[in-house]
Motif scaffolding. Structure first.
Motif, PDB file in Angstrom:
ATOM      1  N   GLU A 167       0.826  -1.215   0.000  1.00  0.00           N
ATOM      2  CA  GLU A 167       0.000   0.000   0.000  1.00  0.00           C
ATOM      3  C   GLU A 167       0.854   1.255   0.000  1.00  0.00           C
ATOM      4  N   ALA A 171       0.827   4.200  -2.810  1.00  0.00           N
ATOM      5  CA  ALA A 171       0.530   5.580  -2.420  1.00  0.00           C
ATOM      6  C   ALA A 171       1.656   6.519  -2.828  1.00  0.00           C
ATOM      7  N   TYR A 175       1.466   9.606  -5.495  1.00  0.00           N
ATOM      8  CA  TYR A 175       1.703  10.972  -5.023  1.00  0.00           C
ATOM      9  C   TYR A 175       2.947  11.595  -5.642  1.00  0.00           C
ATOM     10  N   THR A 224      -3.432  13.499  -6.217  1.00  0.00           N
ATOM     11  CA  THR A 224      -2.180  13.493  -5.465  1.00  0.00           C
ATOM     12  C   THR A 224      -2.420  13.769  -3.980  1.00  0.00           C
ATOM     13  N   ALA A 227      -3.509  10.506  -2.470  1.00  0.00           N
ATOM     14  CA  ALA A 227      -2.371   9.598  -2.303  1.00  0.00           C
ATOM     15  C   ALA A 227      -1.499  10.031  -1.129  1.00  0.00           C
ATOM     16  N   GLN A 228      -1.296  11.348  -0.988  1.00  0.00           N
ATOM     17  CA  GLN A 228      -0.512  11.846   0.148  1.00  0.00           C
ATOM     18  C   GLN A 228      -1.188  11.497   1.469  1.00  0.00           C
ATOM     19  N   ARG A 230      -2.962   8.932   2.106  1.00  0.00           N
ATOM     20  CA  ARG A 230      -2.709   7.515   2.388  1.00  0.00           C
ATOM     21  C   ARG A 230      -1.317   7.326   2.995  1.00  0.00           C
ATOM     22  N   ILE A 231      -0.347   8.091   2.518  1.00  0.00           N
ATOM     23  CA  ILE A 231       1.000   8.018   3.115  1.00  0.00           C
ATOM     24  C   ILE A 231       0.959   8.487   4.560  1.00  0.00           C
TER      25      ILE A 231
END
Length: 414
Positions: A167, A171, A175, A224, A227-228, A230-231
């Motif tokens: 994952e 991510a 991103y 993006t 995705a960020q 998720r990080i």
């Protein structure tokens, strides 16, 4: 299948595609590769590279959107966008390098752009390393390796990579890759402009179309940001290793420069990264101009600096119980995490590549890791050998012989 992009009568050529409205693009030809025909997310992305190189809008209409909007979205759908954007950027780099190589033979002023393009090439290979790792770790349909496949076990990575690492790879690719690809396209636009190619030139129009359609490949702000986030939500796991007194978390993502950085998705780079292009000289340039001992020592120093940053990041992540994507401090930690994952994948590709090949050499990795170190706000260890000339030589050879600017160095049809 797509035909010559220069043919004005080709429905999949530049003239037809550029004249078509986004909702009036031609239907795909029979036999377009899909998950059923090409199982394995990494293999699917490689099979679709000619489509990605041809046009982002077409790639979105034919592959990315259908896979993402299926009743059960394909696991690779979100990663095909970054892969497509990198492929398109690589096409612009290829043509720009050919231009600069030709001009610099008789115009000294054009030679100033060789280091710029060498650095873009190294950045692109780093991003390719990350995206390839994420694709290979992506859950996929049952695999059916073909007899002529150079790496029949390549797709086993999705079964061996822990879910949190899988994952995180996805991510970070979603991103970081779009952000860096847009930055690299800006560098290419600068070079083309300074070389006298104006807005109406084919090269500038191609680049402008990529930039205009980048959101179709996941480079929009909403994608993006998601995705960020998720990080950020995974930062607690990064701090857990510190609290537990170990570094077991993210073992395949560790910035060490050793074999533990090569476990998720770079084995193919060792077999096909330059072998197909060896007849054109692209596989011979790994050590010339730097020296393997000096290059390895420089990589060790860079790796040590990045590993120190990784330990500091883990401590910072452990200091907060819950990380909120709305918190600027958490987003800053996520940016550092993303860059360190990119560094790990760069080291992994270099580690897994065949000895004596370009990817197995220190040059491109030195450039890429140096850029990552600077983006992290860290000072570069001095002195570092100048890797730009050898990376430029590889890029110029690829441009001259019609070899793709990716990890696999395959010849392009057009």
């Amino acid at each position: 299948m797509l035909g010559d992009p220069r043919d004005p009568r080709n429905p999949y050529g530049r003239r037809a595609l550029w004249a078509a409205e986004p909702d009036a693009l031609p239907a795909p030809p029979a036999g377009l590769p899909g998950p059923a025909e090409v199982p394995g997310a990494d293999r699917l992305a490689r099979a679709l590279r000619p489509l990605f190189r041809r046009d982002l809008a077409l790639a979105h209409a034919w592959s990315i959107r259908p896979l993402s909007r299926a009743a059960v979205p394909h696991p690779a759908a979100a990663l095909l966008g970054p892969a497509a954007l990198l492929t398109a950027a690589g096409g612009v780099l290829h043509s720009t390098a050919r231009i600069v190589d030709g001009l610099s033979r008789h115009q000294a002023a054009a030679r100033q752009w060789r280091p710029v393009l060498a650095t873009v090439f190294a950045d692109l290979l780093a991003c390719e390393s990350l995206t390839a790792a994420a694709l290979r770790a992506c859950p996929a349909t049952p695999q059916h390796p073909q007899p002529d496949d150079p790496d029949p076990d390549a797709d086993a990575d999705s079964d061996t990579v822990p879910a949190p690492d899988r994952e995180l790879l996805a991510a970070v690719a979603g991103y970081l890759v779009p952000r860096l690809a847009v930055e690299l396209l800006g560098d290419l636009e600068l070079v083309l402009n300074e070389c006298g190619f104006e807005d109406h030139s084919l090269e500038r129009r191609t680049l402008a179309r990529i930039v205009r359609h980048r959101f179709l490949a996941g480079a929009g702000r909403a994608a993006t940001d998601a995705a960020q986030a998720r990080i950020v939500r995974g930062l607690n796991a990064a701090g857990t290793a510190v609290q537990a007194g170990g570094a077991q978390h993210a073992a395949p993502l560790s910035v060490t420069g050793t074999a533990e950085a090569s476990g998720t998705g770079t084995a193919e780079a060792s077999g096909t990264g330059t072998a197909e292009a060896s007849g054109t000289g692209t596989g011979e340039a790994s050590g010339a101009g730097i020296g393997e001992v000096a290059g390895a020592a420089a990589l060790t120093r860079l790796g040590r600096r990045l590993r120190t940053e990784q330990r500091a990041l883990r401590a910072a992540c452990a200091a907060t119980a819950v990380h909120d994507p709305a918190d600027p401090a958490a987003r800053a930690l996520a940016d550092r995490q993303a860059l360190l994952v990119l560094a790990a994948r760069t080291l992994g590709t270099r580690q897994a590549a065949a000895g004596g090949s370009f990817l197995g050499g220190a040059g491109w990795a030195l450039l890429a890791l140096g850029r990552i170190t600077v983006r992290l706000g860290l000072p570069l260890p001095a002195p570092l050998p100048d890797a730009q000339p050898i990376v430029w030589e590889e890029l110029a050879r690829r441009a001259a012989h019609g070899v793709d600017c990716d990890l696999y160095a395959r010849r392009t049809a057009w």
